[in-house]
Design a protein around this motif. Sequence first.
Motif, PDB file in Angstrom:
ATOM      1  N   ALA A   1      21.150   0.597  10.531  1.00 23.05           N
ATOM      2  CA  ALA A   1      21.713   1.923  10.776  1.00 23.05           C
ATOM      3  C   ALA A   1      22.851   1.837  11.787  1.00 23.05           C
ATOM      4  CB  ALA A   1      20.628   2.870  11.267  1.00 23.05           C
ATOM      5  N   ILE A   2      22.682   0.979  12.790  1.00 22.99           N
ATOM      6  CA  ILE A   2      23.756   0.836  13.777  1.00 22.99           C
ATOM      7  C   ILE A   2      24.999   0.238  13.125  1.00 22.99           C
ATOM      8  CG2 ILE A   2      24.393  -0.461  15.844  1.00 22.99           C
ATOM      9  CD1 ILE A   2      22.787   1.810  16.663  1.00 22.99           C
ATOM     10  N   ASN A   3      24.781  -0.700  12.196  1.00 24.36           N
ATOM     11  CA  ASN A   3      25.921  -1.273  11.468  1.00 24.36           C
ATOM     12  C   ASN A   3      26.678  -0.206  10.708  1.00 24.36           C
ATOM     13  OD1 ASN A   3      25.390  -3.803  12.301  1.00 24.36           O
ATOM     14  ND2 ASN A   3      24.689  -4.594  10.361  1.00 24.36           N
ATOM     15  N   GLU A   4      25.940   0.658   9.993  1.00 24.73           N
ATOM     16  CA  GLU A   4      26.628   1.690   9.207  1.00 24.73           C
ATOM     17  C   GLU A   4      27.337   2.660  10.136  1.00 24.73           C
ATOM     18  OE1 GLU A   4      26.584   0.460   6.600  1.00 24.73           O
ATOM     19  OE2 GLU A   4      24.653  -0.531   6.556  1.00 24.73           O
ATOM     20  N   ARG A   5      26.707   2.935  11.281  1.00 24.02           N
ATOM     21  CA  ARG A   5      27.335   3.839  12.243  1.00 24.02           C
ATOM     22  C   ARG A   5      28.687   3.295  12.694  1.00 24.02           C
ATOM     23  NH1 ARG A   5      26.679   4.346  17.980  1.00 24.02           N
ATOM     24  NH2 ARG A   5      27.168   6.448  18.661  1.00 24.02           N
ATOM     25  N   GLU A   6      28.739   1.977  12.804  1.00 23.35           N
ATOM     26  CA  GLU A   6      29.983   1.337  13.243  1.00 23.35           C
ATOM     27  C   GLU A   6      31.162   1.700  12.332  1.00 23.35           C
ATOM     28  OE1 GLU A   6      31.444  -1.102  16.298  1.00 23.35           O
ATOM     29  OE2 GLU A   6      29.495  -0.199  15.961  1.00 23.35           O
ATOM     30  N   LEU A   7      30.898   1.773  11.015  1.00 22.51           N
ATOM     31  CA  LEU A   7      31.964   2.137  10.072  1.00 22.51           C
ATOM     32  C   LEU A   7      32.521   3.514  10.415  1.00 22.51           C
ATOM     33  CD1 LEU A   7      30.229   1.166   6.729  1.00 22.51           C
ATOM     34  CD2 LEU A   7      31.865  -0.174   7.997  1.00 22.51           C
ATOM     35  N   PHE A   8      31.605   4.443  10.724  1.00 25.24           N
ATOM     36  CA  PHE A   8      32.049   5.801  11.006  1.00 25.24           C
ATOM     37  C   PHE A   8      32.731   5.890  12.359  1.00 25.24           C
ATOM     38  CE2 PHE A   8      29.139   6.587   7.585  1.00 25.24           C
ATOM     39  CZ  PHE A   8      29.849   7.488   6.850  1.00 25.24           C
ATOM     40  N   LEU A   9      32.300   5.046  13.291  1.00 18.95           N
ATOM     41  CA  LEU A   9      33.004   5.042  14.577  1.00 18.95           C
ATOM     42  C   LEU A   9      34.442   4.568  14.369  1.00 18.95           C
ATOM     43  CD1 LEU A   9      30.437   3.674  17.159  1.00 18.95           C
ATOM     44  CD2 LEU A   9      30.917   5.999  16.503  1.00 18.95           C
ATOM     45  N   ASP A  10      34.614   3.581  13.491  1.00 19.39           N
ATOM     46  CA  ASP A  10      35.976   3.123  13.192  1.00 19.39           C
ATOM     47  C   ASP A  10      36.794   4.232  12.550  1.00 19.39           C
ATOM     48  OD1 ASP A  10      35.491   0.731  14.252  1.00 19.39           O
ATOM     49  OD2 ASP A  10      35.611  -0.435  12.409  1.00 19.39           O
ATOM     50  N   LEU A  11      36.142   4.969  11.646  1.00 19.53           N
ATOM     51  CA  LEU A  11      36.827   6.069  10.971  1.00 19.53           C
ATOM     52  C   LEU A  11      37.215   7.146  11.986  1.00 19.53           C
ATOM     53  CD1 LEU A  11      37.534   6.743   8.066  1.00 19.53           C
ATOM     54  CD2 LEU A  11      35.414   8.017   7.899  1.00 19.53           C
ATOM     55  N   GLY A  12      36.281   7.461  12.877  1.00 17.91           N
ATOM     56  CA  GLY A  12      36.568   8.432  13.920  1.00 17.91           C
ATOM     57  C   GLY A  12      37.669   7.947  14.838  1.00 17.91           C
ATOM     58  N   ALA A  13      37.712   6.637  15.077  1.00 19.29           N
ATOM     59  CA  ALA A  13      38.747   6.079  15.950  1.00 19.29           C
ATOM     60  C   ALA A  13      40.118   6.199  15.310  1.00 19.29           C
ATOM     61  CB  ALA A  13      38.431   4.625  16.259  1.00 19.29           C
ATOM     62  N   MET A  14      40.163   6.149  13.978  1.00 15.88           N
ATOM     63  CA  MET A  14      41.462   6.327  13.311  1.00 15.88           C
ATOM     64  C   MET A  14      41.983   7.742  13.541  1.00 15.88           C
ATOM     65  SD  MET A  14      41.409   4.558   9.598  1.00 15.88           S
ATOM     66  CE  MET A  14      43.138   4.576   9.198  1.00 15.88           C
ATOM     67  N   LEU A  15      41.071   8.694  13.491  1.00 14.93           N
ATOM     68  CA  LEU A  15      41.475  10.097  13.589  1.00 14.93           C
ATOM     69  C   LEU A  15      41.721  10.503  15.041  1.00 14.93           C
ATOM     70  CD1 LEU A  15      41.870  12.076  11.378  1.00 14.93           C
ATOM     71  CD2 LEU A  15      39.558  12.895  11.690  1.00 14.93           C
ATOM     72  N   SER A  16      40.801  10.109  15.939  1.00 20.13           N
ATOM     73  CA  SER A  16      40.867  10.647  17.294  1.00 20.13           C
ATOM     74  C   SER A  16      41.289   9.600  18.314  1.00 20.13           C
ATOM     75  CB  SER A  16      39.512  11.212  17.687  1.00 20.13           C
ATOM     76  OG  SER A  16      38.627  10.151  17.904  1.00 20.13           O
TER      77      SER A  16
ATOM     78  N   THR B   1      39.815   7.156  19.594  1.00 22.50           N
ATOM     79  CA  THR B   1      38.798   6.526  20.405  1.00 22.50           C
ATOM     80  C   THR B   1      37.491   6.567  19.635  1.00 22.50           C
ATOM     81  OG1 THR B   1      37.931   6.354  22.639  1.00 22.50           O
ATOM     82  CG2 THR B   1      37.987   8.531  21.680  1.00 22.50           C
ATOM     83  N   ARG B   2      36.518   5.767  20.086  1.00 25.68           N
ATOM     84  CA  ARG B   2      35.380   5.527  19.212  1.00 25.68           C
ATOM     85  C   ARG B   2      34.229   6.521  19.393  1.00 25.68           C
ATOM     86  NH1 ARG B   2      33.889   0.623  17.172  1.00 25.68           N
ATOM     87  NH2 ARG B   2      32.013   0.650  18.411  1.00 25.68           N
ATOM     88  N   VAL B   3      33.923   6.900  20.612  1.00 24.71           N
ATOM     89  CA  VAL B   3      32.744   7.733  20.800  1.00 24.71           C
ATOM     90  C   VAL B   3      33.100   9.083  21.424  1.00 24.71           C
ATOM     91  CG1 VAL B   3      30.504   7.889  21.878  1.00 24.71           C
ATOM     92  CG2 VAL B   3      31.264   5.725  20.991  1.00 24.71           C
ATOM     93  N   SER B   4      33.749   9.045  22.563  1.00 31.44           N
ATOM     94  CA  SER B   4      34.040  10.280  23.285  1.00 31.44           C
ATOM     95  C   SER B   4      35.325  10.879  22.710  1.00 31.44           C
ATOM     96  CB  SER B   4      34.191   9.953  24.762  1.00 31.44           C
ATOM     97  OG  SER B   4      34.528  11.088  25.463  1.00 31.44           O
ATOM     98  N   TYR B   5      35.169  11.636  21.604  1.00 33.36           N
ATOM     99  CA  TYR B   5      36.347  11.955  20.798  1.00 33.36           C
ATOM    100  C   TYR B   5      37.337  12.877  21.495  1.00 33.36           C
ATOM    101  CZ  TYR B   5      33.664   9.919  17.020  1.00 33.36           C
ATOM    102  OH  TYR B   5      32.960   9.066  16.258  1.00 33.36           O
ATOM    103  N   ILE B   6      36.848  13.981  22.093  1.00 34.01           N
ATOM    104  CA  ILE B   6      37.737  15.003  22.670  1.00 34.01           C
ATOM    105  C   ILE B   6      38.813  15.358  21.651  1.00 34.01           C
ATOM    106  CG2 ILE B   6      38.834  15.737  24.812  1.00 34.01           C
ATOM    107  CD1 ILE B   6      37.865  13.271  26.122  1.00 34.01           C
ATOM    108  N   TYR B   7      38.394  15.578  20.429  1.00 35.30           N
ATOM    109  CA  TYR B   7      39.349  15.757  19.331  1.00 35.30           C
ATOM    110  C   TYR B   7      39.643  17.229  19.109  1.00 35.30           C
ATOM    111  CZ  TYR B   7      41.321  15.139  14.680  1.00 35.30           C
ATOM    112  OH  TYR B   7      42.138  15.139  13.599  1.00 35.30           O
ATOM    113  N   ILE B   8      38.593  18.050  19.235  1.00 40.28           N
ATOM    114  CA  ILE B   8      38.763  19.472  18.970  1.00 40.28           C
ATOM    115  C   ILE B   8      39.106  20.169  20.282  1.00 40.28           C
ATOM    116  CG2 ILE B   8      37.590  21.543  18.189  1.00 40.28           C
ATOM    117  CD1 ILE B   8      35.771  19.532  16.571  1.00 40.28           C
TER     118      ILE B   8
END
Lengths: 365, 167, 336
Positions: A132-147, A149-156
């Motif tokens: 599950a942590i491995n799959e989460r990593e993919l989404f963190l990468d995706l989030g990093a493309m958009l925002s 950064t990986r975890v603390s997005y501060i995007y909205i």
Amino acid sequence: MSEKQKLEEKWISWGPVHPASGQMRVLFQTDGENLLDLIPDIGFTHRGIEKVCEFRTIISAIPSVEKICILDASNVDLGFVKAMEELLNIRVPEKAKLLRTFMCELNRITSHLYWTSLMGAVAGFYTVLMWAINERELFLDLGAMLSKTRVSYIYIVPGGVRYDVPEGFKEKAFEILDYFEGRLKTLYDMFFNNKLFEMRTKGVGVLKKKDAIRLGAAGPTLRGSGVKMDVRKDEPYAAYEEVDFEIPVGERGDAYDRCMVRYKEMRESVKIMKQVLEMLPSGRVKVKTPWILPPGEAFSRVESARGEINFYVVSKRGANPYRVKIATPSFKNLSLLRHISKGSLVADLPILVFSLDPFPLDSDR
Amino acid sequence: MSVVVRTLKPLCLAFTHMFRRVFTIKYPFQAPVIEDDYRGRIQFFPERCISCGICESVCPTAAIKLVEVKELEGFSEVKKFKKPQLDFGRCCFCNFCVDYCPSEALKSTWLVELAEYEKSKLTYTPYKLSKQPERPKLLPKPKLVKLEISKVRGAGHAPLKKERGKK
Amino acid sequence: MSPDLWSLIWDILQSKLFLELVFIPGIAFIALFTVIVVWAERKILARVMMRYGPLHVGKVAGILQTIADTLKLLFKEFIPPRRAHKAAYYLTPVFVASVPTLALTAIPFSKDWVVFPSDLGLLIAFAVFALSPLLAMITGWACNNRYTVIGSLRVIFQDVAAEIPLLLSALGVVMLSGSFNLVNIVESQRRLWFAFLQPLGALVFFIALIGEIERVPFDIPTAEQELVFGWKTEYGGILFGLLMFGEYITFAAGTLLFVTLYLGGYLGPSFLPPMAWILIKMGILVFLLILIRGAYPRLRIDQLLSIGWKWLIPLAILNVLVTMDLIYFYPWILGG
């Protein structure tokens, strides 16, 4: 013997320094293997974020607000921003709405995957933890493309979202989402449909529909008991009105149903994210916002990964809000622990706690 | 029957996953590619700075402080003005200073390896802040890897074909 | 020194008992098994979880990681709890590590390679297995900690649930071979392994064995999510190392016993020596058990008890009855 020692003689601590507890404690009494009574004890990570918000401007409060539940940063962020926008009376561009929806669903998946890994770990199933942590990593990468950064997005932020979609994002997102759908099936065969996992969770910690409503359960815990309630449908925000998705509910309201609700929610989130990507228009992602809050008050509801999170903001004209009140879902759910633990065994304790998906930082604020 | 299938399927899955690609990055020896505009260390361009102080006021953690720059410190053209000094021990990498800077004098970079042995070294003076980001000398030079997804062997990190010069 | 003493030492060095005690199944085998299996377990589980596992110590795939960890444990301080029974606290790990080795003395590694050849070899192995929960209980009690006490109580429950089906299912094998002697049991499998003659018994034995050697999904006494580390909670340093060592020797003894009873022990085509065959079969079984650890969550103690009493024991009795009938109606099944 002092009063404190007496208490410690009588009660066994599960946490706050324990392999599985997180930054919280459950005090329990046993008779052999049977759990007699327990007290969830939170407050080890209180940071006073409600007070912190009173000393920050509407922009600079966001990094602190996100840390209420960093696993689910965007959903919490959106709740705060929604209240601010209501006060400031801002209309958000269409593209920003869609991107907000995308980010919230991405966060719901990362949060649920993190929960999956923890649920695997407390069941003694470390393979699922790693997967599950491995799959989460993919989404963190995706989030990093958009925002960026990986975890603390501060995007909205009030007025929209901070960054526009980068080049090649859509293809990458579809690649990851398609791959993740396959992995979700594997995860289902390995974990959720595993006979031994079902044996561990079925019939444990039953929360009846009536009690779930009476005791104020939230989120997947509430839906696991069969109550079809989701802020995304009941009071649509961002772009949830435009996308098509279902609300999974359980039947019996035991730990297994709660787990399955979260699993199905991940599937629905993937569905929503794909629709959002297809709908993405061109245009602005942010409008200019004033810095000074007009006097007034605002209330916002957002369905975060752990349940409904509420922000109540009072302003008396100024750069900072006068008072911010935050009602978090983990607090509501953790208070159910004593009710659902009746007739359980010691070995059920971690399963009970993590079937509610509490996040101690979330419940402490 | 379904009970047997549901019990034995995880075992088969565990066996087949032994031959899938490893997801882990061997960190100090390998490192993932980080985009140039990642929210990492802030770089400061003193010639663009107008000393307005917005970065200081917008900073949520009060990590930025405007300090007076002395001539000896490296800037010969700009003097007398106040320039931002950034304490990375406080910084939460929100990048609001970059967003709200009216003259684009601040820029975020790819550098995330900022650990130091002394806390005082985390305070970047305007001069130190204006330097190009550079990976710490202590770490070995890593091979850059990139996420790759294949249906058969699963997701994993494959080494990048060409090396980039500056990282 | 007199020549007599030299010749005596030479005789001892040459004697089979010495070889058995030092190499197989003695110190060298136990040490090597532990080192390799701990490493293999970490490596295999890592691959299942899509990680690397040990990587750096010992150049090739971290093969010396276990030795490095043992050295680390040797230099670590151990802190006995203030209210612990000191003598029991310090002594039991030594017994936990040494008692299971006795089970290895009964296992035949070839027709004439048994440390303690006995007509009651099977019973010796089971007697040794029956000792380990007692040691675990003493350990848990000596630490005087609530987690360890719950853990040691669980050991007892688990042992009751696992030991009886283990013995009952082995009874089928004894009836087929007509002997408690493990060499005879292996020899009577020359025609067909008992795993094929007694699939039900083998299955029951296998499941009960996992419970007996306390591995996932039956590692209930050391459930770290609720009991920190069960009856081993208070141990650190090399005392903890000894407990782990004991666990792995029990693991070795259990798998060897299964191989001997059901998979034809040392039997196999003659291009490899018998000792190699038993080790290969054991290796496959160890791999399977490690894979099981990667594929299942832990069960609860009440579930283990209900599996043990409601399924394994009736199935084992059924197996005994079927075997009796088979022997009565089709005596040719015994061979001979």
